[in-house]
Design a protein around this motif. Structure first.
Motif, PDB file in Angstrom:
ATOM      1  N   ASP A   5      38.152  18.508  28.783  1.00  0.00           N
ATOM      2  CA  ASP A   5      37.624  18.904  29.931  1.00  0.00           C
ATOM      3  C   ASP A   5      37.597  17.515  30.762  1.00  0.00           C
ATOM      4  O   ASP A   5      37.405  16.501  30.569  1.00  0.00           O
ATOM      5  CB  ASP A   5      36.022  19.427  29.817  1.00  0.00           C
ATOM      6  N   PRO A   6      37.044  18.031  32.105  1.00  0.00           N
ATOM      7  CA  PRO A   6      36.902  16.734  32.853  1.00  0.00           C
ATOM      8  C   PRO A   6      35.671  15.900  32.800  1.00  0.00           C
ATOM      9  O   PRO A   6      35.003  16.491  32.138  1.00  0.00           O
ATOM     10  CB  PRO A   6      37.042  17.295  34.414  1.00  0.00           C
ATOM     11  N   VAL A   7      35.409  14.636  33.559  1.00  0.00           N
ATOM     12  CA  VAL A   7      34.423  13.941  33.223  1.00  0.00           C
ATOM     13  C   VAL A   7      33.203  14.673  34.022  1.00  0.00           C
ATOM     14  O   VAL A   7      33.227  15.191  35.024  1.00  0.00           O
ATOM     15  CB  VAL A   7      34.668  12.506  33.849  1.00  0.00           C
ATOM     16  N   ARG A   8      32.231  14.533  32.970  1.00  0.00           N
ATOM     17  CA  ARG A   8      30.826  15.228  33.626  1.00  0.00           C
ATOM     18  C   ARG A   8      30.105  14.256  34.515  1.00  0.00           C
ATOM     19  O   ARG A   8      30.315  13.234  34.376  1.00  0.00           O
ATOM     20  CB  ARG A   8      29.853  15.373  32.495  1.00  0.00           C
ATOM     21  N   SER A   9      29.642  14.516  35.598  1.00  0.00           N
ATOM     22  CA  SER A   9      28.868  13.882  36.881  1.00  0.00           C
ATOM     23  C   SER A   9      27.295  13.504  36.301  1.00  0.00           C
ATOM     24  O   SER A   9      26.904  14.121  35.754  1.00  0.00           O
ATOM     25  CB  SER A   9      29.115  14.643  38.083  1.00  0.00           C
ATOM     26  N   LEU A  45      27.750   6.303  30.651  1.00  0.00           N
ATOM     27  CA  LEU A  45      26.613   5.733  31.375  1.00  0.00           C
ATOM     28  C   LEU A  45      27.188   4.628  32.392  1.00  0.00           C
ATOM     29  O   LEU A  45      26.724   3.452  32.700  1.00  0.00           O
ATOM     30  CB  LEU A  45      25.720   4.993  30.598  1.00  0.00           C
ATOM     31  N   VAL A  46      27.821   5.213  33.421  1.00  0.00           N
ATOM     32  CA  VAL A  46      28.346   4.473  34.486  1.00  0.00           C
ATOM     33  C   VAL A  46      28.346   5.584  35.901  1.00  0.00           C
ATOM     34  O   VAL A  46      28.637   6.715  35.347  1.00  0.00           O
ATOM     35  CB  VAL A  46      29.751   3.730  34.316  1.00  0.00           C
ATOM     36  N   GLN A  70      30.408  -1.184  27.258  1.00  0.00           N
ATOM     37  CA  GLN A  70      30.482   0.279  27.660  1.00  0.00           C
ATOM     38  C   GLN A  70      29.470   1.282  26.686  1.00  0.00           C
ATOM     39  O   GLN A  70      29.452   1.027  25.584  1.00  0.00           O
ATOM     40  CB  GLN A  70      31.935   0.814  27.444  1.00  0.00           C
ATOM     41  N   GLN A  71      28.575   1.924  27.325  1.00  0.00           N
ATOM     42  CA  GLN A  71      27.732   2.903  26.699  1.00  0.00           C
ATOM     43  C   GLN A  71      27.813   4.123  27.204  1.00  0.00           C
ATOM     44  O   GLN A  71      28.310   4.549  27.988  1.00  0.00           O
ATOM     45  CB  GLN A  71      26.218   2.245  27.082  1.00  0.00           C
ATOM     46  N   PHE A  72      27.573   5.025  26.157  1.00  0.00           N
ATOM     47  CA  PHE A  72      27.734   6.641  26.160  1.00  0.00           C
ATOM     48  C   PHE A  72      26.430   7.377  25.509  1.00  0.00           C
ATOM     49  O   PHE A  72      25.968   6.641  24.582  1.00  0.00           O
ATOM     50  CB  PHE A  72      29.003   7.060  25.258  1.00  0.00           C
TER      51      PHE A  72
END
Length: 109
Positions: A5-9, A45-46, A70-72
């Motif tokens: 799926d595409p990147v969640r906004s 988280l960007v 990088q954080q998620f």
């Protein structure tokens, strides 16, 4: 590496209750790739994950890191983490691969 799926906004209405867990990738100064899979949903988280050269689908995040962090945020449990250095040597056999920290039930800062 999987892409579904595409990147969640970040502008979507996602609360920390929906994505209560945090995974942090810390680069060690060597170009490396990573793939994180969760059994819930994951979000970087960007503001612009594509600018960070990171692909985020519904359950998987994959990208590259050299230095920095990088954080998620994610829901559910961590399913799999794959780390590979620039020579193609995977963790734990390479001391150059990034470190990964997983924290569950982390409140928003």
């Amino acid at each position: 590496m999987a892409r579904d799926d595409p990147v969640r906004s970040q502008t979507e209405t996602t609360t920390d209750d929906e994505l209560p867990n945090l995974v942090t990738i810390v680069g060690r100064g060597v170009p490396s790739t990573f793939e994180i899979a969760v059994d819930g949903e994951i979000e970087m988280l960007v503001d612009d994950p594509l600018r960070e050269a990171t692909v985020v689908s519904k359950h998987v995040a994959e990208g590259t890191i050299d230095v920095g962090v990088q954080q998620f945020r994610f829901s559910g449990r961590m399913a799999n983490v794959t780390l590979v250095d620039w020579n193609g040597v995977s963790a734990p056999d390479s001391p150059s691969t990034p470190t990964v920290h997983v924290d569950y039930d982390v409140p928003d800062r």
